[in-house]
Scaffold this active site. Structure first.
Site, PDB file in Angstrom:
ATOM      1  N   ASP A  43       0.838  -1.204   0.000  1.00 16.55           N
ATOM      2  CA  ASP A  43       0.000   0.000   0.000  1.00 16.55           C
ATOM      3  C   ASP A  43       0.874   1.256   0.000  1.00 16.55           C
ATOM      4  O   ASP A  43       0.354   2.377  -0.039  1.00 16.55           O
ATOM      5  CB  ASP A  43      -1.014  -0.011   1.154  1.00 16.55           C
ATOM      6  N   SER A  44       2.204   1.066  -0.011  1.00 15.09           N
ATOM      7  CA  SER A  44       3.120   2.180  -0.276  1.00 15.09           C
ATOM      8  C   SER A  44       2.806   2.812  -1.618  1.00 15.09           C
ATOM      9  O   SER A  44       3.250   3.920  -1.908  1.00 15.09           O
ATOM     10  CB  SER A  44       4.573   1.693  -0.255  1.00 15.09           C
ATOM     11  N   ASP A  82      -1.031  -6.229   0.108  1.00 14.16           N
ATOM     12  CA  ASP A  82      -1.449  -5.594   1.368  1.00 14.16           C
ATOM     13  C   ASP A  82      -2.961  -5.434   1.441  1.00 14.16           C
ATOM     14  O   ASP A  82      -3.591  -4.962   0.486  1.00 14.16           O
ATOM     15  CB  ASP A  82      -0.868  -4.166   1.440  1.00 14.16           C
ATOM     16  N   LYS A 110      -0.973  -9.593   3.167  1.00 10.81           N
ATOM     17  CA  LYS A 110      -0.166  -8.960   4.229  1.00 10.81           C
ATOM     18  C   LYS A 110      -1.042  -8.017   5.055  1.00 10.81           C
ATOM     19  O   LYS A 110      -1.813  -7.232   4.494  1.00 10.81           O
ATOM     20  CB  LYS A 110       1.040  -8.218   3.650  1.00 10.81           C
ATOM     21  N   GLU A 179       9.836  -4.199  10.032  1.00 12.61           N
ATOM     22  CA  GLU A 179      10.278  -2.923   9.458  1.00 12.61           C
ATOM     23  C   GLU A 179      10.877  -2.021  10.539  1.00 12.61           C
ATOM     24  O   GLU A 179      10.251  -1.779  11.585  1.00 12.61           O
ATOM     25  CB  GLU A 179       9.103  -2.214   8.777  1.00 12.61           C
TER      26      GLU A 179
END
Ligand code: KIV
Length: 266
Positions: A43-44, A82, A110, A179
């Site tokens: 979703d970046s 995502d 994810k 992360e």
């Protein structure tokens, strides 16, 4: 073709594997040629494709659209997608949205969070849908964290990330993403769980590595995060090409050359 069995085998034998984010067909083909092991439709995309300043505006429809584009164009990689912000708050909506992503071509869903996700993870596993749980700096919670900050520093915070990792694996999570956590914590978690762990800003000890594609091609708005390396302008990319950058990333992670000391946090 890469499957979860492949990644489990990689973990057992100590073979490091790659993941890159990807959002469209042409890049997915180039990653296919470079034999990138896993692809994340992250979703970046809200930030690098849509121009938002966080991932929060991304919708399930956006994720389905981009997932389908990748699934049509890449045959080698295991495809992770995502579930976006607030699309998995209740079990029924999480199941319905996961179904859309799987039907668009994802192999793994994810989700961001910790032990509160256990029921969802078990439900999805029973319904034939593997999950990857994103821990540490989870960008969908940027407003809870008060910014994009390193997580898991200090004993209490580290214990919480470790406990969450163990809980979600016990509930049936197939993969973890860690992360921006200290490298020592990432090592402890990687050794403590029997599923593959993918790191970003988490040091060299994780089983796999992921980077946002734009970052590793040097397309960074402002200052590049410390854990990023520009593989496009790296002199070892003798073809000076995008496909060459993907291939160099693949070789560097496999060989244990990336990430190096300067890319990690303590
Ligand atoms: O959305 C994304 O690109 C991600 C990676 C940073 C792991 O979650």
């Amino acid at each position: 073709m890469t499957t979860l069995s492949t990644l489990n085998k990689f973990k057992k034998e100590g073979t490091k594997f790659t993941c890159l984010t990807c959002y469209d067909s042409m890049f997915a083909r180039m990653m296919d040629n470079a034999q990138i092991d896993t692809i994340l439709i992250g979703d970046s995309l809200g930030m690098v494709v849509q121009g938002h300043d966080s991932t929060l505006p991304v919708t399930v429809e956006d994720m389905v659209y981009h997932t389908a584009n990748i699934a049509r164009s890449n045959k080698h990689a295991l495809i992770l997608a995502d579930l976006p912000f607030m699309s998995y708050v209740t079990l029924p909506e999480a199941v319905a949205n996961s179904r859309q992503l799987m039907q668009a071509g994802a192999h793994v869903i994810k989700i961001e969070g910790g032990s509160e996700l256990c029921d969802l993870i078990t439900t999805l596993a029973q319904a034939g849908t593997p999950t990857c749980v994103h821990l540490g700096l989870t960008p969908q919670s940027v407003n809870v964290f008060g910014g994009y900050k390193i997580q898991g520093r200090g004993d209490a915070a580290a214990d919480k990330v470790l406990a969450d990792a163990k809980a979600v694996v016990a509930a049936g999570a197939a993969l973890l993403v860690l992360e921006c956590v200290p490298a020592a914590l990432a090592k402890t978690i990687t050794e403590a769980v029997d599923v593959p762990v993918i790191g970003i800003g988490a040091g060299a000890a994780t089983d796999g590595q992921v980077l946002v594609m734009h970052d590793m091609l040097g397309m960074v708005h402002g200052r590049a995060p410390r854990f990023v390396h520009d593989f496009l302008t790296d002199e070892r990319n003798s073809a000076h090409s995008i496909e060459g950058a993907f291939a160099l990333y693949q070789q560097s992670v496999r060989a244990g050359v990336f990430p190096a000391e300067q890319h990690q946090f303590s």
